[in-house]
Design a protein around this motif. Sequence first.
Motif, PDB file in Angstrom:
ATOM      1  N   HIS A  43      54.860  46.197  10.703  1.00 51.24           N
ATOM      2  CA  HIS A  43      55.626  45.952   9.495  1.00 51.24           C
ATOM      3  C   HIS A  43      56.479  47.676  10.060  1.00 51.24           C
ATOM      4  O   HIS A  43      56.234  48.745   9.227  1.00 51.24           O
ATOM      5  N   CYS A  44      57.765  47.862  10.963  1.00 51.54           N
ATOM      6  CA  CYS A  44      57.942  48.506  11.698  1.00 51.54           C
ATOM      7  C   CYS A  44      59.607  48.529  11.889  1.00 51.54           C
ATOM      8  O   CYS A  44      59.662  47.532  12.105  1.00 51.54           O
ATOM      9  N   PRO A  45      59.477  49.839  12.096  1.00 56.94           N
ATOM     10  CA  PRO A  45      61.652  49.300  12.250  1.00 56.94           C
ATOM     11  C   PRO A  45      61.278  48.743  13.933  1.00 56.94           C
ATOM     12  O   PRO A  45      62.666  48.466  14.153  1.00 56.94           O
ATOM     13  N   GLU A  46      60.482  48.920  14.590  1.00 65.97           N
ATOM     14  CA  GLU A  46      60.353  47.795  15.918  1.00 65.97           C
ATOM     15  C   GLU A  46      60.782  46.247  15.869  1.00 65.97           C
ATOM     16  O   GLU A  46      60.666  45.790  16.279  1.00 65.97           O
ATOM     17  N   ALA A  47      60.350  45.834  14.538  1.00 63.38           N
ATOM     18  CA  ALA A  47      60.186  44.587  14.310  1.00 63.38           C
ATOM     19  C   ALA A  47      60.820  43.757  14.783  1.00 63.38           C
ATOM     20  O   ALA A  47      61.008  42.231  15.021  1.00 63.38           O
ATOM     21  N   ALA A  48      62.517  44.380  14.370  1.00 63.35           N
ATOM     22  CA  ALA A  48      63.454  43.159  14.794  1.00 63.35           C
ATOM     23  C   ALA A  48      63.452  42.633  16.169  1.00 63.35           C
ATOM     24  O   ALA A  48      63.793  42.006  16.198  1.00 63.35           O
ATOM     25  N   GLY A  49      63.349  44.454  16.732  1.00 62.28           N
ATOM     26  CA  GLY A  49      63.776  43.798  18.291  1.00 62.28           C
ATOM     27  C   GLY A  49      62.511  42.880  18.236  1.00 62.28           C
ATOM     28  O   GLY A  49      63.635  41.873  19.627  1.00 62.28           O
ATOM     29  N   ALA A  50      61.245  42.836  18.025  1.00 63.94           N
ATOM     30  CA  ALA A  50      60.419  42.348  19.254  1.00 63.94           C
ATOM     31  C   ALA A  50      60.994  39.713  18.065  1.00 63.94           C
ATOM     32  O   ALA A  50      60.480  39.699  19.210  1.00 63.94           O
ATOM     33  N   ALA A  51      61.511  40.260  17.054  1.00 62.02           N
ATOM     34  CA  ALA A  51      61.812  39.456  16.691  1.00 62.02           C
ATOM     35  C   ALA A  51      62.639  38.715  17.427  1.00 62.02           C
ATOM     36  O   ALA A  51      62.624  37.625  17.927  1.00 62.02           O
ATOM     37  N   ARG A  52      63.953  39.377  17.620  1.00 61.80           N
ATOM     38  CA  ARG A  52      65.261  38.730  18.146  1.00 61.80           C
ATOM     39  C   ARG A  52      64.086  38.207  19.942  1.00 61.80           C
ATOM     40  O   ARG A  52      65.033  37.277  20.443  1.00 61.80           O
ATOM     41  N   ARG A  53      63.580  38.948  20.770  1.00 63.83           N
ATOM     42  CA  ARG A  53      62.731  38.541  21.987  1.00 63.83           C
ATOM     43  C   ARG A  53      62.049  37.476  21.855  1.00 63.83           C
ATOM     44  O   ARG A  53      62.615  36.633  21.993  1.00 63.83           O
ATOM     45  N   PHE A  54      61.312  36.976  20.744  1.00 64.27           N
ATOM     46  CA  PHE A  54      60.494  36.203  19.885  1.00 64.27           C
ATOM     47  C   PHE A  54      61.742  34.517  20.311  1.00 64.27           C
ATOM     48  O   PHE A  54      61.303  33.791  20.667  1.00 64.27           O
ATOM     49  N   THR A  55      62.561  35.447  19.483  1.00 68.02           N
ATOM     50  CA  THR A  55      63.545  33.637  19.753  1.00 68.02           C
ATOM     51  C   THR A  55      64.351  33.889  20.437  1.00 68.02           C
ATOM     52  O   THR A  55      64.456  32.014  20.477  1.00 68.02           O
ATOM     53  N   ARG A  56      65.096  35.001  21.217  1.00 68.04           N
ATOM     54  CA  ARG A  56      65.666  33.932  22.117  1.00 68.04           C
ATOM     55  C   ARG A  56      64.736  33.745  23.643  1.00 68.04           C
ATOM     56  O   ARG A  56      65.369  32.282  23.323  1.00 68.04           O
ATOM     57  N   ALA A  57      63.321  33.755  23.464  1.00 67.18           N
ATOM     58  CA  ALA A  57      62.565  33.354  24.525  1.00 67.18           C
ATOM     59  C   ALA A  57      62.187  31.535  23.844  1.00 67.18           C
ATOM     60  O   ALA A  57      62.572  30.990  24.169  1.00 67.18           O
TER      61      ALA A  57
END
Length: 158
Positions: A43-57
């Motif tokens: 639960h932090c600002p970097e969560a959206a970037g981590a979610a995008r990387r997970f989604t793309r992969a």
Amino acid sequence: MDAIVTSPTGAPTNLASTSAPAIPKSHAEAHTGRTTAVHELAHCPEAAGAARRFTRATLGAWGVDEDTTEQALLVVSELVTNAVEHALPPVALHLDHHAAGSALRIEVDDGGPAPRDGTWTSSCTPDEHGRGSGIVARLAVTHGRRREDHCVTYWADL
């Protein structure tokens, strides 16, 4: 249905072999053609970037076309950002793919409304935020919200 769950650090809790080393193999049900992946997010600002990387992969491993993947990345980014900015933890991303119709469901669970907005939203003027639901509505075939006792799930079908 089985699902792969990863922690906020990206470490899977139920690892299966895969051709994409960063993403665990998702489980499919033969009779439904359904594949699901779940990623628990910090639960932090970097969560959206981590979610995008997970989604793309994940979508790449599933063979989802590039147009759908790009739309999914925008929807994931909006839903996760809203969870971090407006809700309590925990935050989890669910991807569910039905191979037969190529339907993709994106869900983001959160811990329900926070007593106050996050730091980014609080620092903005009203015209600098608030477009996320419009973006999701434009890209999704359908979308909505589901409330449970200690959880709210926002979802979108592409």
